[in-house]
Design a protein around this motif. Sequence first.
Motif, PDB file in Angstrom:
ATOM      1  N   ALA A   1      11.250   6.622  -5.981  1.00 53.91           N
ATOM      2  CA  ALA A   1      10.038   5.966  -6.491  1.00 53.91           C
ATOM      3  C   ALA A   1      10.130   4.453  -6.330  1.00 53.91           C
ATOM      4  N   LYS A   2      11.293   3.876  -6.646  1.00 54.09           N
ATOM      5  CA  LYS A   2      11.485   2.438  -6.496  1.00 54.09           C
ATOM      6  C   LYS A   2      11.369   2.028  -5.030  1.00 54.09           C
ATOM      7  N   VAL A   3      11.988   2.817  -4.164  1.00 53.34           N
ATOM      8  CA  VAL A   3      11.982   2.504  -2.736  1.00 53.34           C
ATOM      9  C   VAL A   3      10.566   2.606  -2.169  1.00 53.34           C
ATOM     10  N   LYS A   4       9.832   3.660  -2.524  1.00 54.30           N
ATOM     11  CA  LYS A   4       8.458   3.806  -2.032  1.00 54.30           C
ATOM     12  C   LYS A   4       7.598   2.617  -2.422  1.00 54.30           C
TER      13      LYS A   4
ATOM     14  N   THR B   1      14.380   7.891   6.986  1.00 45.73           N
ATOM     15  CA  THR B   1      15.596   7.206   6.555  1.00 45.73           C
ATOM     16  C   THR B   1      16.762   7.571   7.468  1.00 45.73           C
ATOM     17  N   SER B   2      17.609   6.569   7.738  1.00 49.68           N
ATOM     18  CA  SER B   2      18.860   6.810   8.443  1.00 49.68           C
ATOM     19  C   SER B   2      19.972   6.146   7.642  1.00 49.68           C
TER      20      SER B   2
ATOM     21  N   SER C   1      12.201  -1.212   7.047  1.00 45.03           N
ATOM     22  CA  SER C   1      11.409  -1.830   5.974  1.00 45.03           C
ATOM     23  C   SER C   1      12.224  -2.134   4.730  1.00 45.03           C
ATOM     24  N   LEU C   2      13.367  -1.449   4.525  1.00 48.95           N
ATOM     25  CA  LEU C   2      14.162  -1.666   3.311  1.00 48.95           C
ATOM     26  C   LEU C   2      15.591  -1.208   3.553  1.00 48.95           C
TER      27      LEU C   2
ATOM     28  N   VAL D   1      13.740   3.200   5.739  1.00 53.51           N
ATOM     29  CA  VAL D   1      14.932   2.866   4.965  1.00 53.51           C
ATOM     30  C   VAL D   1      16.183   3.040   5.822  1.00 53.51           C
ATOM     31  N   LEU D   2      17.113   2.089   5.677  1.00 52.61           N
ATOM     32  CA  LEU D   2      18.462   2.250   6.216  1.00 52.61           C
ATOM     33  C   LEU D   2      19.419   2.176   5.045  1.00 52.61           C
TER      34      LEU D   2
END
Length: 243
Positions: A114-117, A32-33, A51-52, A8-9
């Motif tokens: 949860a949504k991001v995973k 995440t960054s 990835s997102l 994730v960014l």
Amino acid sequence: MDLESYKVLMIDDDEMIATATSEYFNMFGVKTSYVTSYAGAVAFLEKHDVSLLLLDINLGERSGFELCRKIRENYDLPIFFISARTSDDDVLIALNIGGDDYIKKPYTLSILLAKVKAAVARYDRIQDNPHTVRNFQQTEDGLVKLIGEVYLNTNIRKIIADGREITLKALEYKLLYYLFTNRGKVVSKDDLLRDVWEDEYINEGTIAVHIRHLREKTEADPKEPQLIKTVWGVGYMMEETAP
């Protein structure tokens, strides 16, 4: 040399929120960054695999909407808008320019995670197996007919319409693929949430926007669809024998 990978960014000019969210995600094993500007996001994506994206609308002098359009020129990764702006116009703009979801601030970190995973897992599976297709009667070059002179090329995950290639976002491809493999059957919105989005938190408006985008890419007249039909109060159906 391979680019360093992040799941994730986060792109938000509020560094306190960006830091807190990134630290929470990292604590639960989601690498995440964050960056706080348009330029920072462009530079980060040039040097790292992601990835997102979690993208705020307000980025100081630049707009998250502007950045989303820029990113969509080269990247197909999921983009979740996160914003304190709550108007329907903002939500519709975000989804229409390539956003996959719109999350309103303040958000609950556990629900956002949860949504991001779910979205990251879905995206990573598609990247690992981009050509997996069930029950498609396709030619050796990966073409399956959708309607008229419109085909789906499963090798390159694009629509071929009258000889023109039309790019599909990852979720558009998965949605089209799901409807095609269930052609002739009514697919409920719950089915789509479970099997395509794999995310119970997605709202029905997001489904409708993605259906409209597919119609714009496959139908001669998207307002009078012949391929993807709406079954009012239930869901959608792809015609089994389309002209």
